[in-house]
Design a protein around this motif. Structure first.
Motif, PDB file in Angstrom:
ATOM      1  N   GLN A 229       9.336  26.675 -26.772  1.00 31.90           N
ATOM      2  CA  GLN A 229       9.946  26.099 -27.975  1.00 31.90           C
ATOM      3  C   GLN A 229      11.399  25.697 -27.768  1.00 31.90           C
ATOM      4  O   GLN A 229      11.888  24.746 -28.388  1.00 31.90           O
ATOM      5  CB  GLN A 229       9.890  27.121 -29.125  1.00 31.90           C
ATOM      6  N   ALA A 230      12.113  26.442 -26.920  1.00 34.26           N
ATOM      7  CA  ALA A 230      13.563  26.314 -26.810  1.00 34.26           C
ATOM      8  C   ALA A 230      13.968  25.162 -25.907  1.00 34.26           C
ATOM      9  O   ALA A 230      13.160  24.633 -25.132  1.00 34.26           O
ATOM     10  CB  ALA A 230      14.154  27.619 -26.277  1.00 34.26           C
ATOM     11  N   GLY A 231      15.233  24.798 -25.988  1.00 37.49           N
ATOM     12  CA  GLY A 231      15.795  23.835 -25.058  1.00 37.49           C
ATOM     13  C   GLY A 231      16.480  22.674 -25.743  1.00 37.49           C
ATOM     14  O   GLY A 231      16.192  22.326 -26.895  1.00 37.49           O
ATOM     15  N   LEU A 232      17.383  22.070 -25.015  1.00 39.16           N
ATOM     16  CA  LEU A 232      18.216  20.999 -25.532  1.00 39.16           C
ATOM     17  C   LEU A 232      17.395  19.811 -26.018  1.00 39.16           C
ATOM     18  O   LEU A 232      16.461  19.370 -25.351  1.00 39.16           O
ATOM     19  CB  LEU A 232      19.179  20.532 -24.432  1.00 39.16           C
ATOM     20  N   ASP A 233      17.738  19.320 -27.172  1.00 32.55           N
ATOM     21  CA  ASP A 233      17.265  18.029 -27.665  1.00 32.55           C
ATOM     22  C   ASP A 233      18.474  17.328 -28.251  1.00 32.55           C
ATOM     23  O   ASP A 233      19.063  17.799 -29.232  1.00 32.55           O
ATOM     24  CB  ASP A 233      16.175  18.193 -28.728  1.00 32.55           C
ATOM     25  N   THR A 234      18.889  16.236 -27.653  1.00 33.07           N
ATOM     26  CA  THR A 234      20.161  15.604 -28.015  1.00 33.07           C
ATOM     27  C   THR A 234      20.160  15.013 -29.413  1.00 33.07           C
ATOM     28  O   THR A 234      21.220  14.667 -29.934  1.00 33.07           O
ATOM     29  CB  THR A 234      20.528  14.507 -27.001  1.00 33.07           C
ATOM     30  N   ARG A 235      18.988  14.919 -30.038  1.00 30.81           N
ATOM     31  CA  ARG A 235      18.931  14.426 -31.413  1.00 30.81           C
ATOM     32  C   ARG A 235      19.366  15.488 -32.406  1.00 30.81           C
ATOM     33  O   ARG A 235      19.569  15.190 -33.586  1.00 30.81           O
ATOM     34  CB  ARG A 235      17.514  13.950 -31.738  1.00 30.81           C
ATOM     35  N   HIS A 236      19.479  16.738 -31.960  1.00 26.63           N
ATOM     36  CA  HIS A 236      19.907  17.841 -32.821  1.00 26.63           C
ATOM     37  C   HIS A 236      21.318  18.246 -32.411  1.00 26.63           C
ATOM     38  O   HIS A 236      21.542  18.699 -31.287  1.00 26.63           O
ATOM     39  CB  HIS A 236      18.951  19.024 -32.673  1.00 26.63           C
ATOM     40  N   PRO A 237      22.300  18.095 -33.296  1.00 31.66           N
ATOM     41  CA  PRO A 237      23.702  18.304 -32.892  1.00 31.66           C
ATOM     42  C   PRO A 237      24.041  19.738 -32.489  1.00 31.66           C
ATOM     43  O   PRO A 237      25.052  19.957 -31.822  1.00 31.66           O
ATOM     44  CB  PRO A 237      24.497  17.882 -34.129  1.00 31.66           C
ATOM     45  N   HIS A 238      23.231  20.717 -32.885  1.00 36.77           N
ATOM     46  CA  HIS A 238      23.525  22.108 -32.550  1.00 36.77           C
ATOM     47  C   HIS A 238      22.619  22.630 -31.430  1.00 36.77           C
ATOM     48  O   HIS A 238      22.664  23.820 -31.099  1.00 36.77           O
ATOM     49  CB  HIS A 238      23.367  22.996 -33.786  1.00 36.77           C
ATOM     50  N   SER A 239      21.810  21.767 -30.835  1.00 39.30           N
ATOM     51  CA  SER A 239      20.856  22.189 -29.823  1.00 39.30           C
ATOM     52  C   SER A 239      21.566  22.537 -28.518  1.00 39.30           C
ATOM     53  O   SER A 239      22.608  21.981 -28.179  1.00 39.30           O
ATOM     54  CB  SER A 239      19.845  21.062 -29.595  1.00 39.30           C
ATOM     55  N   PHE A 240      20.974  23.483 -27.766  1.00 37.20           N
ATOM     56  CA  PHE A 240      21.533  23.859 -26.469  1.00 37.20           C
ATOM     57  C   PHE A 240      20.416  24.431 -25.602  1.00 37.20           C
ATOM     58  O   PHE A 240      19.316  24.720 -26.077  1.00 37.20           O
ATOM     59  CB  PHE A 240      22.656  24.891 -26.634  1.00 37.20           C
ATOM     60  N   SER A 241      20.708  24.588 -24.341  1.00 40.00           N
ATOM     61  CA  SER A 241      19.769  25.190 -23.405  1.00 40.00           C
ATOM     62  C   SER A 241      20.324  26.502 -22.878  1.00 40.00           C
ATOM     63  O   SER A 241      21.542  26.688 -22.813  1.00 40.00           O
ATOM     64  CB  SER A 241      19.515  24.249 -22.212  1.00 40.00           C
ATOM     65  N   GLN A 242      19.431  27.408 -22.502  1.00 37.92           N
ATOM     66  CA  GLN A 242      19.844  28.608 -21.793  1.00 37.92           C
ATOM     67  C   GLN A 242      18.721  29.019 -20.847  1.00 37.92           C
ATOM     68  O   GLN A 242      17.609  28.510 -20.924  1.00 37.92           O
ATOM     69  CB  GLN A 242      20.205  29.738 -22.756  1.00 37.92           C
ATOM     70  N   ALA A 243      19.018  29.931 -19.946  1.00 37.61           N
ATOM     71  CA  ALA A 243      18.051  30.329 -18.934  1.00 37.61           C
ATOM     72  C   ALA A 243      16.802  30.907 -19.591  1.00 37.61           C
ATOM     73  O   ALA A 243      16.882  31.563 -20.635  1.00 37.61           O
ATOM     74  CB  ALA A 243      18.668  31.356 -17.997  1.00 37.61           C
ATOM     75  N   PRO A 244      15.620  30.680 -19.008  1.00 37.97           N
ATOM     76  CA  PRO A 244      14.380  31.200 -19.599  1.00 37.97           C
ATOM     77  C   PRO A 244      14.442  32.707 -19.832  1.00 37.97           C
ATOM     78  O   PRO A 244      14.864  33.466 -18.957  1.00 37.97           O
ATOM     79  CB  PRO A 244      13.321  30.841 -18.548  1.00 37.97           C
ATOM     80  N   SER A 245      14.021  33.118 -21.009  1.00 40.75           N
ATOM     81  CA  SER A 245      14.103  34.537 -21.367  1.00 40.75           C
ATOM     82  C   SER A 245      13.055  35.378 -20.656  1.00 40.75           C
ATOM     83  O   SER A 245      13.293  36.546 -20.357  1.00 40.75           O
ATOM     84  CB  SER A 245      13.964  34.697 -22.883  1.00 40.75           C
TER      85      SER A 245
END
Length: 474
Positions: A229-245
């Motif tokens: 579900q997670a991960g950056l999507d540039t269309r969402h201004p608060h979106s970000f990526s981080q290392a897989p949990s």
């Protein structure tokens, strides 16, 4: 094949990938379990035809695994769009609303190989932490069908608890992944705001209360879904990526420091047995080598509530004003939705600014606590699952509830400021009803919370106490 649906999502996905079982085997077992218990629990709604689901499973068996969810049957919470399925939001206004495309989160799940079989039930517009609506009816607690399954991800949690699905998506504005997680004895993660990007028509900057996230019967299953579900999507201004949990679940919690906030120094009324059950549970953390401090309330509860009520109402007004302004649609809105919209519309810009300042002050105070503690602990609910025919509790421990959602006040210190929180099973009362603990940390500590949860899962037996299916067979 009935035992298949009791296995974890990580194990099932691995077995499908290794050809130890087929996706068709799992699909058949899941549909059989739905047929067995869903008539009583009413967790899965808008279920697709059996033959179509089995055909999709056979198609999955005929190709190489698409991703980490390959061949797993899932049902999407009925606040999100899954192409070709009804997205009712639990509202008669949208009782015929067939989704024309997938929301981003749903697309990511499908791209990872998940097979969507239907939807899971939710309260009308997701308002309130009790799953009932005029379109699909009441979702009942698998541990006692006369009781609420919580909400708004009540259908998702009940489907998990009964083995209808191996993982589930949910969403959480006011405890909607944590309360049903607690009341169904499963794990639910409210992620850091922005980690799972949402499809949000309209303004995408001002309203930062609602998130989407994963649920599972173990933290490793939660991590499996979160990483999809997670991960950056540039269309969402608060979106970000981080290392897989999922890659960060190993490691001991010995030496970690936790702060127990309990009932916020008496500010949050509690039904008999809730605090005692949670106090008994957290002793397990100490037995595992962690240190638990009992803390006084770190911030005025009424200020947090004041900010929450206003900012939540403002968000609801922003998203639902068009429905309210249409007389025909307004007549179909439930009273709680009208109250939220009217409360939000009455706020001035400077009043919103004042409420957001309170939010900032609480966020700064909380960050100060996280300088000393790895995580903080509170109950996930203030009372045990209540009768399913109620709209909401009117009092707790003799204290009157002055709004439809005041009974869930204990979840808002987390929700107001966008930090992650994991519900973990914490035990049962004498009637066999489940309770849970919120374990919450600073922004971006999602993987650490899941690591804590996984050690908890391996050290306790709460989550192994599944519902009595014979009581649910209809």
């Amino acid at each position: 094949m009935g035992d298949l649906v009791e296995q974890g999502a990580v194990a099932l996905a691995a077995k499908i990938a290794n050809k130890e079982i087929s996706a068709e085997d799992l699909m058949r077992a899941s549909l059989d379990r739905i047929e067995q218990v869903n008539g009583t629990v009413n967790a899965v709604v808008s279920l697709r035809e059996r033959d179509a689901c089995l055909a999709d499973a056979r198609a999955a068996d005929a190709i190489a695994p698409k991703g980490p969810l390959h061949g797993l049957p899932v049902a999407i919470k009925d606040l999100a769009n899954a192409e070709g399925l009804l997205t009712s939001l639990g509202s008669p206004i949208f009782a015929d609303n067939i989704a024309q495309s997938d929301d981003l989160m749903v697309k990511r799940m499908k791209d990872a190989g998940a097979i969507v079989i239907g939807k899971t039930n939710t309260p009308e517009f997701g308002l309130g932490s009790h799953t009932f609506n005029p379109v699909h009816g009441i979702t009942r607690n698998p541990y006692d069908p006369s009781r609420s399954a919580g909400g708004s991800s009540g259908g998702a949690a009940a489907a998990l608890a009964t083995g209808m699905t191996p993982i589930a998506d949910g969403s959480d504005m006011m405890g909607s992944l944590r309360n049903p997680g607690a009341w169904n004895n499963v794990y639910g993660l409210r992620p850091t705001y922005g980690l799972v990007p949402l499809d949000m028509p309209g303004d995408m900057f001002l309203h930062q209360l609602a998130v989407a996230g994963p649920m599972g019967r173990s933290p490793e299953d939660v991590a499996l879904l979160l990483d999809v579900q997670a991960g950056l999507d540039t269309r969402h201004p608060h979106s970000f990526s981080q290392a897989p949990s999922k890659e960060q679940l190993s490691g001991d919690i010995k030496g970690m420091r936790f702060g127990w906030l309990g009932d916020w120094s008496g500010a949050y009324p509690m039904e008999d047995g809730v605090l005692e059950t949670c106090e008994t549970a957290i002793a397990q953390f100490e037995a595992m080598g962690a240190h638990v401090d009992r803390l006084d309330a770190p911030f005025p509860a009424e200020q947090i509530w004041d900010a929450w009520v206003g900012l939540r109402a403002w968000a609801n007004a922003g998203g639902k004003a068009a429905l309210y302004e249409n007389p025909k649609m307004r007549a179909m809105l439930k009273d709680d939705a009208i109250w939220e919209i009217e409360t939000g519309m009455a706020l001035s810009a400077m009043e919103v600014h004042r409420l957001s300042n309170i939010r900032t002050q609480w966020f700064n105070t909380l960050n100060g606590l996280f300088a000393d503690y790895d995580a903080l602990l509170m109950p996930s609910a203030q009372l045990w699952p209540f009768p399913a025919e109620w709209d909401s509790p009117k009092e707790i421990a003799g204290k009157s509830m002055d709004t439809y959602h005041r009974w869930m006040e204990i979840v808002i210190p987390v929700s107001l400021v966008g930090v992650p929180s994991l519900n973990i099973p914490a035990g049962f009362n004498a009637a066999g009803l489940p309770m849970g603990l919120q374990v919450f940390g600073p922004r971006h500590s999602d993987a650490k919370l899941l690591q804590i949860g996984q050690r908890w899962h391996e050290s306790t037996d709460f989550s192994s106490q599944r519902p009595d299916l014979s009581a649910l067979t209809g």
